[in-house]
Design a protein around this motif. Structure first.
Motif, PDB file in Angstrom:
ATOM      1  N   VAL A  71       0.837  -1.201   0.000  1.00  0.00           N
ATOM      2  CA  VAL A  71       0.000   0.000   0.000  1.00  0.00           C
ATOM      3  C   VAL A  71       0.873   1.253   0.000  1.00  0.00           C
ATOM      4  O   VAL A  71       0.610   2.201  -0.735  1.00  0.00           O
ATOM      5  CB  VAL A  71      -0.967   0.018   1.208  1.00  0.00           C
ATOM      6  N   LYS A  72       1.931   1.255   0.794  1.00  0.00           N
ATOM      7  CA  LYS A  72       2.829   2.415   0.847  1.00  0.00           C
ATOM      8  C   LYS A  72       3.459   2.674  -0.517  1.00  0.00           C
ATOM      9  O   LYS A  72       3.546   3.820  -0.961  1.00  0.00           O
ATOM     10  CB  LYS A  72       3.914   2.212   1.901  1.00  0.00           C
ATOM     11  N   GLU A  73       3.878   1.613  -1.216  1.00  0.00           N
ATOM     12  CA  GLU A  73       4.443   1.764  -2.562  1.00  0.00           C
ATOM     13  C   GLU A  73       3.398   2.305  -3.528  1.00  0.00           C
ATOM     14  O   GLU A  73       3.690   3.180  -4.344  1.00  0.00           O
ATOM     15  CB  GLU A  73       4.988   0.433  -3.055  1.00  0.00           C
ATOM     16  N   LEU A  74       2.176   1.777  -3.452  1.00  0.00           N
ATOM     17  CA  LEU A  74       1.097   2.237  -4.327  1.00  0.00           C
ATOM     18  C   LEU A  74       0.790   3.711  -4.090  1.00  0.00           C
ATOM     19  O   LEU A  74       0.586   4.472  -5.039  1.00  0.00           O
ATOM     20  CB  LEU A  74      -0.156   1.390  -4.096  1.00  0.00           C
ATOM     21  N   LEU A  75       0.767   4.127  -2.825  1.00  0.00           N
ATOM     22  CA  LEU A  75       0.486   5.528  -2.507  1.00  0.00           C
ATOM     23  C   LEU A  75       1.550   6.464  -3.079  1.00  0.00           C
ATOM     24  O   LEU A  75       1.235   7.569  -3.520  1.00  0.00           O
ATOM     25  CB  LEU A  75       0.377   5.719  -0.995  1.00  0.00           C
ATOM     26  N   LYS A  76       2.801   6.026  -3.085  1.00  0.00           N
ATOM     27  CA  LYS A  76       3.869   6.846  -3.662  1.00  0.00           C
ATOM     28  C   LYS A  76       3.678   7.024  -5.161  1.00  0.00           C
ATOM     29  O   LYS A  76       3.941   8.087  -5.709  1.00  0.00           O
ATOM     30  CB  LYS A  76       5.236   6.211  -3.399  1.00  0.00           C
ATOM     31  N   GLU A  77       3.219   5.972  -5.831  1.00  0.00           N
ATOM     32  CA  GLU A  77       3.035   6.017  -7.282  1.00  0.00           C
ATOM     33  C   GLU A  77       1.776   6.775  -7.692  1.00  0.00           C
ATOM     34  O   GLU A  77       1.804   7.625  -8.570  1.00  0.00           O
ATOM     35  CB  GLU A  77       2.973   4.603  -7.857  1.00  0.00           C
ATOM     36  N   VAL A  78       0.656   6.462  -7.070  1.00  0.00           N
ATOM     37  CA  VAL A  78      -0.640   6.993  -7.486  1.00  0.00           C
ATOM     38  C   VAL A  78      -0.943   8.346  -6.850  1.00  0.00           C
ATOM     39  O   VAL A  78      -1.550   9.201  -7.459  1.00  0.00           O
ATOM     40  CB  VAL A  78      -1.763   5.973  -7.172  1.00  0.00           C
ATOM     41  N   ARG A  79      -0.524   8.534  -5.587  1.00  0.00           N
ATOM     42  CA  ARG A  79      -0.746   9.759  -4.825  1.00  0.00           C
ATOM     43  C   ARG A  79      -2.219  10.189  -4.823  1.00  0.00           C
ATOM     44  O   ARG A  79      -2.559  11.297  -5.251  1.00  0.00           O
ATOM     45  CB  ARG A  79       0.149  10.879  -5.315  1.00  0.00           C
ATOM     46  N   PRO A  80      -3.126   9.310  -4.352  1.00  0.00           N
ATOM     47  CA  PRO A  80      -4.545   9.666  -4.336  1.00  0.00           C
ATOM     48  C   PRO A  80      -4.857  10.714  -3.268  1.00  0.00           C
ATOM     49  O   PRO A  80      -4.179  10.792  -2.243  1.00  0.00           O
ATOM     50  CB  PRO A  80      -5.238   8.346  -4.006  1.00  0.00           C
ATOM     51  N   ALA A  81      -5.870  11.506  -3.516  1.00  0.00           N
ATOM     52  CA  ALA A  81      -6.338  12.481  -2.529  1.00  0.00           C
ATOM     53  C   ALA A  81      -7.101  11.756  -1.426  1.00  0.00           C
ATOM     54  O   ALA A  81      -7.074  12.169  -0.274  1.00  0.00           O
ATOM     55  CB  ALA A  81      -7.227  13.523  -3.190  1.00  0.00           C
ATOM     56  N   VAL A  82      -7.785  10.661  -1.794  1.00  0.00           N
ATOM     57  CA  VAL A  82      -8.568   9.877  -0.840  1.00  0.00           C
ATOM     58  C   VAL A  82      -8.284   8.402  -1.087  1.00  0.00           C
ATOM     59  O   VAL A  82      -8.297   7.943  -2.231  1.00  0.00           O
ATOM     60  CB  VAL A  82     -10.084  10.136  -0.998  1.00  0.00           C
ATOM     61  N   LEU A  83      -8.034   7.666  -0.016  1.00  0.00           N
ATOM     62  CA  LEU A  83      -7.849   6.219  -0.091  1.00  0.00           C
ATOM     63  C   LEU A  83      -8.864   5.569   0.833  1.00  0.00           C
ATOM     64  O   LEU A  83      -8.938   5.912   2.019  1.00  0.00           O
ATOM     65  CB  LEU A  83      -6.436   5.813   0.338  1.00  0.00           C
ATOM     66  N   ALA A  84      -9.655   4.641   0.303  1.00  0.00           N
ATOM     67  CA  ALA A  84     -10.614   3.886   1.119  1.00  0.00           C
ATOM     68  C   ALA A  84     -10.237   2.418   1.040  1.00  0.00           C
ATOM     69  O   ALA A  84     -10.208   1.832  -0.038  1.00  0.00           O
ATOM     70  CB  ALA A  84     -12.031   4.087   0.598  1.00  0.00           C
ATOM     71  N   LEU A  85      -9.903   1.848   2.190  1.00  0.00           N
ATOM     72  CA  LEU A  85      -9.610   0.423   2.279  1.00  0.00           C
ATOM     73  C   LEU A  85     -10.801  -0.268   2.925  1.00  0.00           C
ATOM     74  O   LEU A  85     -11.188   0.078   4.038  1.00  0.00           O
ATOM     75  CB  LEU A  85      -8.359   0.180   3.130  1.00  0.00           C
ATOM     76  N   VAL A  86     -11.367  -1.215   2.224  1.00  0.00           N
ATOM     77  CA  VAL A  86     -12.514  -1.956   2.737  1.00  0.00           C
ATOM     78  C   VAL A  86     -12.011  -3.347   3.119  1.00  0.00           C
ATOM     79  O   VAL A  86     -11.657  -4.139   2.252  1.00  0.00           O
ATOM     80  CB  VAL A  86     -13.636  -2.053   1.680  1.00  0.00           C
ATOM     81  N   GLU A  87     -11.933  -3.591   4.420  1.00  0.00           N
ATOM     82  CA  GLU A  87     -11.421  -4.860   4.949  1.00  0.00           C
ATOM     83  C   GLU A  87     -12.386  -5.332   6.025  1.00  0.00           C
ATOM     84  O   GLU A  87     -12.335  -4.861   7.164  1.00  0.00           O
ATOM     85  CB  GLU A  87     -10.011  -4.651   5.469  1.00  0.00           C
ATOM     86  N   PRO A  88     -13.308  -6.227   5.685  1.00  0.00           N
ATOM     87  CA  PRO A  88     -14.342  -6.614   6.632  1.00  0.00           C
ATOM     88  C   PRO A  88     -13.859  -7.447   7.819  1.00  0.00           C
ATOM     89  O   PRO A  88     -14.556  -7.577   8.800  1.00  0.00           O
ATOM     90  CB  PRO A  88     -15.323  -7.425   5.779  1.00  0.00           C
ATOM     91  N   ARG A  89     -12.647  -7.976   7.776  1.00  0.00           N
ATOM     92  CA  ARG A  89     -12.177  -8.836   8.871  1.00  0.00           C
ATOM     93  C   ARG A  89     -11.325  -8.104   9.899  1.00  0.00           C
ATOM     94  O   ARG A  89     -10.815  -8.712  10.823  1.00  0.00           O
ATOM     95  CB  ARG A  89     -11.408 -10.014   8.297  1.00  0.00           C
ATOM     96  N   ILE A  90     -11.137  -6.818   9.723  1.00  0.00           N
ATOM     97  CA  ILE A  90     -10.383  -6.022  10.695  1.00  0.00           C
ATOM     98  C   ILE A  90     -11.274  -4.867  11.137  1.00  0.00           C
ATOM     99  O   ILE A  90     -11.847  -4.166  10.307  1.00  0.00           O
ATOM    100  CB  ILE A  90      -9.069  -5.472  10.094  1.00  0.00           C
ATOM    101  N   SER A  91     -11.387  -4.670  12.442  1.00  0.00           N
ATOM    102  CA  SER A  91     -12.206  -3.567  12.944  1.00  0.00           C
ATOM    103  C   SER A  91     -11.639  -3.059  14.260  1.00  0.00           C
ATOM    104  O   SER A  91     -10.672  -3.600  14.786  1.00  0.00           O
ATOM    105  CB  SER A  91     -13.655  -4.033  13.123  1.00  0.00           C
ATOM    106  N   GLY A  92     -12.231  -2.015  14.768  1.00  0.00           N
ATOM    107  CA  GLY A  92     -11.889  -1.476  16.078  1.00  0.00           C
ATOM    108  C   GLY A  92     -10.448  -1.015  16.199  1.00  0.00           C
ATOM    109  O   GLY A  92      -9.905  -0.375  15.287  1.00  0.00           O
ATOM    110  N   ASN A  93      -9.822  -1.367  17.328  1.00  0.00           N
ATOM    111  CA  ASN A  93      -8.456  -0.933  17.605  1.00  0.00           C
ATOM    112  C   ASN A  93      -7.454  -1.470  16.586  1.00  0.00           C
ATOM    113  O   ASN A  93      -6.504  -0.791  16.227  1.00  0.00           O
ATOM    114  CB  ASN A  93      -8.027  -1.355  19.011  1.00  0.00           C
ATOM    115  N   ARG A  94      -7.684  -2.690  16.123  1.00  0.00           N
ATOM    116  CA  ARG A  94      -6.761  -3.269  15.140  1.00  0.00           C
ATOM    117  C   ARG A  94      -6.779  -2.460  13.841  1.00  0.00           C
ATOM    118  O   ARG A  94      -5.733  -2.187  13.256  1.00  0.00           O
ATOM    119  CB  ARG A  94      -7.119  -4.720  14.869  1.00  0.00           C
ATOM    120  N   ALA A  95      -7.941  -2.056  13.378  1.00  0.00           N
ATOM    121  CA  ALA A  95      -8.044  -1.237  12.173  1.00  0.00           C
ATOM    122  C   ALA A  95      -7.368   0.115  12.391  1.00  0.00           C
ATOM    123  O   ALA A  95      -6.686   0.621  11.493  1.00  0.00           O
ATOM    124  CB  ALA A  95      -9.507  -1.047  11.787  1.00  0.00           C
ATOM    125  N   SER A  96      -7.523   0.690  13.553  1.00  0.00           N
ATOM    126  CA  SER A  96      -6.865   1.967  13.858  1.00  0.00           C
ATOM    127  C   SER A  96      -5.345   1.821  13.864  1.00  0.00           C
ATOM    128  O   SER A  96      -4.624   2.697  13.385  1.00  0.00           O
ATOM    129  CB  SER A  96      -7.336   2.496  15.213  1.00  0.00           C
TER     130      SER A  96
END
Length: 67
Positions: A24-49
């Motif tokens: 993800v860090k490599e992708l962000l360097k290349e694409v440089r999006p203004a907004v990134l939304a990661l949808v991961e249904p198996r991670i929530s709460g403190n772990r997602a933070s």
């Protein structure tokens, strides 16, 4: 005047994995999006933070699953 913004929405798996975070860090360097939304249904709460913090996001929002 024209303003362009890049939005990246990713329905991902394994967001808690170090390899995923590195990719993800490599992708962000290349694409440089203004907004990134990661949808991961198996991670929530403190772990997602913690994942968002490790990715060095200045601002993030975690929406926990319901049901």
């Amino acid at each position: 005047m024209i303003f362009l913004m890049n939005f990246l929405f990713w329905n991902c798996r394994g967001a808690g994995n170090r390899k995923f975070q590195r990719n993800v860090k490599e992708l962000l360097k290349e694409v440089r999006p203004a907004v990134l939304a990661l949808v991961e249904p198996r991670i929530s709460g403190n772990r997602a933070s913690r994942v968002a913090s490790k990715l060095k996001f200045a601002k993030f929002h975690v929406a926990d699953p319901v049901g």
